[in-house]
Design a protein around this motif. Sequence first.
Motif, PDB file in Angstrom:
ATOM      1  N   VAL A 140       8.778   1.539  -6.011  1.00 44.36           N
ATOM      2  CA  VAL A 140       9.195   0.709  -5.269  1.00 44.36           C
ATOM      3  C   VAL A 140       8.305   0.761  -3.986  1.00 44.36           C
ATOM      4  CG1 VAL A 140      10.956  -0.365  -4.014  1.00 44.36           C
ATOM      5  CG2 VAL A 140      11.544   0.544  -6.344  1.00 44.36           C
ATOM      6  N   ASN A 141       7.575  -0.331  -3.534  1.00 42.58           N
ATOM      7  CA  ASN A 141       6.665  -0.488  -2.318  1.00 42.58           C
ATOM      8  C   ASN A 141       7.260  -1.523  -1.060  1.00 42.58           C
ATOM      9  OD1 ASN A 141       5.084   1.618  -2.890  1.00 42.58           O
ATOM     10  ND2 ASN A 141       3.519   0.334  -3.822  1.00 42.58           N
ATOM     11  N   LEU A 142       7.358  -1.041  -0.066  1.00 39.28           N
ATOM     12  CA  LEU A 142       7.252  -2.228   1.200  1.00 39.28           C
ATOM     13  C   LEU A 142       5.634  -2.195   1.507  1.00 39.28           C
ATOM     14  CD1 LEU A 142       9.271  -3.451   2.982  1.00 39.28           C
ATOM     15  CD2 LEU A 142       9.284  -1.553   4.594  1.00 39.28           C
ATOM     16  N   LEU A 143       5.543  -3.712   1.735  1.00 39.26           N
ATOM     17  CA  LEU A 143       4.090  -3.963   2.198  1.00 39.26           C
ATOM     18  C   LEU A 143       4.148  -4.794   3.511  1.00 39.26           C
ATOM     19  CD1 LEU A 143       3.135  -5.356  -1.356  1.00 39.26           C
ATOM     20  CD2 LEU A 143       2.779  -3.254  -0.881  1.00 39.26           C
ATOM     21  N   TYR A 144       3.135  -4.565   4.209  1.00 36.05           N
ATOM     22  CA  TYR A 144       3.155  -5.317   5.419  1.00 36.05           C
ATOM     23  C   TYR A 144       1.660  -5.887   5.541  1.00 36.05           C
ATOM     24  CZ  TYR A 144       2.772  -6.215  10.571  1.00 36.05           C
ATOM     25  OH  TYR A 144       2.405  -6.793  11.692  1.00 36.05           O
ATOM     26  N   ASN A 145       1.955  -7.083   5.744  1.00 37.56           N
ATOM     27  CA  ASN A 145       0.523  -7.844   5.799  1.00 37.56           C
ATOM     28  C   ASN A 145       0.190  -7.807   7.356  1.00 37.56           C
ATOM     29  OD1 ASN A 145       0.244  -9.023   2.734  1.00 37.56           O
ATOM     30  ND2 ASN A 145       2.295  -9.754   3.661  1.00 37.56           N
ATOM     31  N   ILE A 146      -0.988  -7.288   7.641  1.00 35.37           N
ATOM     32  CA  ILE A 146      -1.471  -7.319   8.875  1.00 35.37           C
ATOM     33  C   ILE A 146      -2.209  -8.554   9.391  1.00 35.37           C
ATOM     34  CG2 ILE A 146      -3.199  -6.277  10.498  1.00 35.37           C
ATOM     35  CD1 ILE A 146      -2.584  -3.696   9.425  1.00 35.37           C
ATOM     36  N   ASN A 147      -3.118  -9.104   8.202  1.00 32.53           N
ATOM     37  CA  ASN A 147      -3.763 -10.498   8.125  1.00 32.53           C
ATOM     38  C   ASN A 147      -4.284 -10.753   6.809  1.00 32.53           C
ATOM     39  OD1 ASN A 147      -6.247  -8.806   7.811  1.00 32.53           O
ATOM     40  ND2 ASN A 147      -6.424  -8.706  10.130  1.00 32.53           N
ATOM     41  N   ARG A 148      -4.922 -11.491   6.481  1.00 32.05           N
ATOM     42  CA  ARG A 148      -5.215 -11.736   5.077  1.00 32.05           C
ATOM     43  C   ARG A 148      -6.300 -10.892   4.520  1.00 32.05           C
ATOM     44  NH1 ARG A 148      -9.567 -16.792   5.077  1.00 32.05           N
ATOM     45  NH2 ARG A 148      -9.091 -16.837   2.960  1.00 32.05           N
ATOM     46  N   TYR A 149      -6.771  -9.912   5.300  1.00 32.07           N
ATOM     47  CA  TYR A 149      -7.767  -8.886   4.779  1.00 32.07           C
ATOM     48  C   TYR A 149      -7.326  -7.499   4.764  1.00 32.07           C
ATOM     49  CZ  TYR A 149     -10.689 -12.781   6.377  1.00 32.07           C
ATOM     50  OH  TYR A 149     -11.309 -14.102   6.674  1.00 32.07           O
ATOM     51  N   ILE A 150      -6.254  -7.271   5.309  1.00 31.40           N
ATOM     52  CA  ILE A 150      -5.555  -5.875   5.455  1.00 31.40           C
ATOM     53  C   ILE A 150      -4.118  -5.876   5.044  1.00 31.40           C
ATOM     54  CG2 ILE A 150      -5.184  -3.799   6.514  1.00 31.40           C
ATOM     55  CD1 ILE A 150      -7.654  -4.544   8.717  1.00 31.40           C
ATOM     56  N   GLN A 151      -3.647  -4.851   4.077  1.00 32.78           N
ATOM     57  CA  GLN A 151      -2.107  -4.684   4.016  1.00 32.78           C
ATOM     58  C   GLN A 151      -1.956  -3.383   3.944  1.00 32.78           C
ATOM     59  OE1 GLN A 151      -0.218  -5.509  -0.197  1.00 32.78           O
ATOM     60  NE2 GLN A 151       0.225  -7.544   0.906  1.00 32.78           N
ATOM     61  N   VAL A 184      -3.382   1.806   2.204  1.00 35.02           N
ATOM     62  CA  VAL A 184      -4.079   0.710   2.668  1.00 35.02           C
ATOM     63  C   VAL A 184      -4.570   0.025   1.577  1.00 35.02           C
ATOM     64  CG1 VAL A 184      -5.933   1.948   3.479  1.00 35.02           C
ATOM     65  CG2 VAL A 184      -5.170  -0.158   4.714  1.00 35.02           C
ATOM     66  N   LYS A 185      -4.479  -1.377   1.678  1.00 41.23           N
ATOM     67  CA  LYS A 185      -5.366  -2.379   0.887  1.00 41.23           C
ATOM     68  C   LYS A 185      -6.120  -3.060   1.725  1.00 41.23           C
ATOM     69  CE  LYS A 185      -1.355  -2.803  -2.219  1.00 41.23           C
ATOM     70  NZ  LYS A 185      -0.505  -3.797  -2.771  1.00 41.23           N
ATOM     71  N   LEU A 186      -7.633  -3.064   1.426  1.00 40.82           N
ATOM     72  CA  LEU A 186      -8.680  -3.916   2.030  1.00 40.82           C
ATOM     73  C   LEU A 186      -9.295  -5.093   1.038  1.00 40.82           C
ATOM     74  CD1 LEU A 186     -10.484  -1.066   3.810  1.00 40.82           C
ATOM     75  CD2 LEU A 186      -8.629  -2.324   4.741  1.00 40.82           C
ATOM     76  N   GLY A 187      -9.273  -6.301   1.576  1.00 44.72           N
ATOM     77  CA  GLY A 187      -9.952  -7.393   0.551  1.00 44.72           C
ATOM     78  C   GLY A 187      -9.540  -8.674   1.187  1.00 44.72           C
ATOM     79  N   VAL A 188      -9.342  -9.505   0.372  1.00 42.51           N
ATOM     80  CA  VAL A 188      -8.768 -11.025   0.835  1.00 42.51           C
ATOM     81  C   VAL A 188      -7.880 -11.368  -0.214  1.00 42.51           C
ATOM     82  CG1 VAL A 188      -9.561 -13.360   1.139  1.00 42.51           C
ATOM     83  CG2 VAL A 188     -11.409 -11.577   1.020  1.00 42.51           C
ATOM     84  N   PHE A 189      -6.534 -11.522   0.372  1.00 41.42           N
ATOM     85  CA  PHE A 189      -5.413 -11.774  -0.430  1.00 41.42           C
ATOM     86  C   PHE A 189      -5.024 -13.004  -0.440  1.00 41.42           C
ATOM     87  CE2 PHE A 189      -5.277  -7.536   1.644  1.00 41.42           C
ATOM     88  CZ  PHE A 189      -4.846  -6.790   0.481  1.00 41.42           C
ATOM     89  N   ASN A 190      -5.573 -13.878   0.195  1.00 37.09           N
ATOM     90  CA  ASN A 190      -5.450 -15.653   0.038  1.00 37.09           C
ATOM     91  C   ASN A 190      -6.699 -16.441  -0.081  1.00 37.09           C
ATOM     92  OD1 ASN A 190      -5.540 -14.888   2.647  1.00 37.09           O
ATOM     93  ND2 ASN A 190      -3.733 -16.019   3.299  1.00 37.09           N
TER      94      ASN A 190
END
Length: 200
Positions: A140-151, A184-190
């Motif tokens: 189970v994860n809690l995710l926080y979207n800093i912007n459309r490139y970093i989560q 940390v996830k780096l990419g384009v999410f949308n």
Amino acid sequence: MLIAQETEPDYIEFNDRKNTVHGVYLGLSLHYGTIDKADTFISSLKVAYVANQQFEIGFVGTGFYTDLNQLGTDNPNKDLVGFYGGLHLEPIFFGKSKFNLSIPLLIGGGAAGLLNEDVFDDVTVEDDEWKGVFVFEPGVNLLYNINRYIQLEAGVKYRMSSNLSFRPEYSLNNINGFSVGIGVKLGVFNMGRNRYKQKI
């Protein structure tokens, strides 16, 4: 009387673009947990595709190190190391919000081995000491979207594995155990956002 301008338009303005977004990312996470009551340190690398901010599918590779010395085993110069990887699936809830909740799942396999450390600090793992293992790991994860490139993500997961044995050196039956960590996830999410919508 003449009317110079019509008050009612004779056309319809509409937006028929579907509000569907896609994304891809590369993720790195660090976890701490236990295997057989021994401290275990875990790192993972993940690449995944995100469908409409609601579901992820991809691949993940994980490596771990377990400090067996604290258990007082017969051979204090041995530790447990291993790796596993496989298919990553992750349903996402509240995907349009800043904070999301997700249920990651890993299905795959790998190998574990006893790490030999001699008096000269040479570290080796003998080929015949590697044991294959199947792994099923929900979490189970809690995710926080800093912007459309970093989560950012933080969560807990439980690792379940098939049986393995290192007897008589070490009576380990599996590599089951809880772990907690951050990533940390780096990419384009949308990608492909609908420009006619203010919030996606």
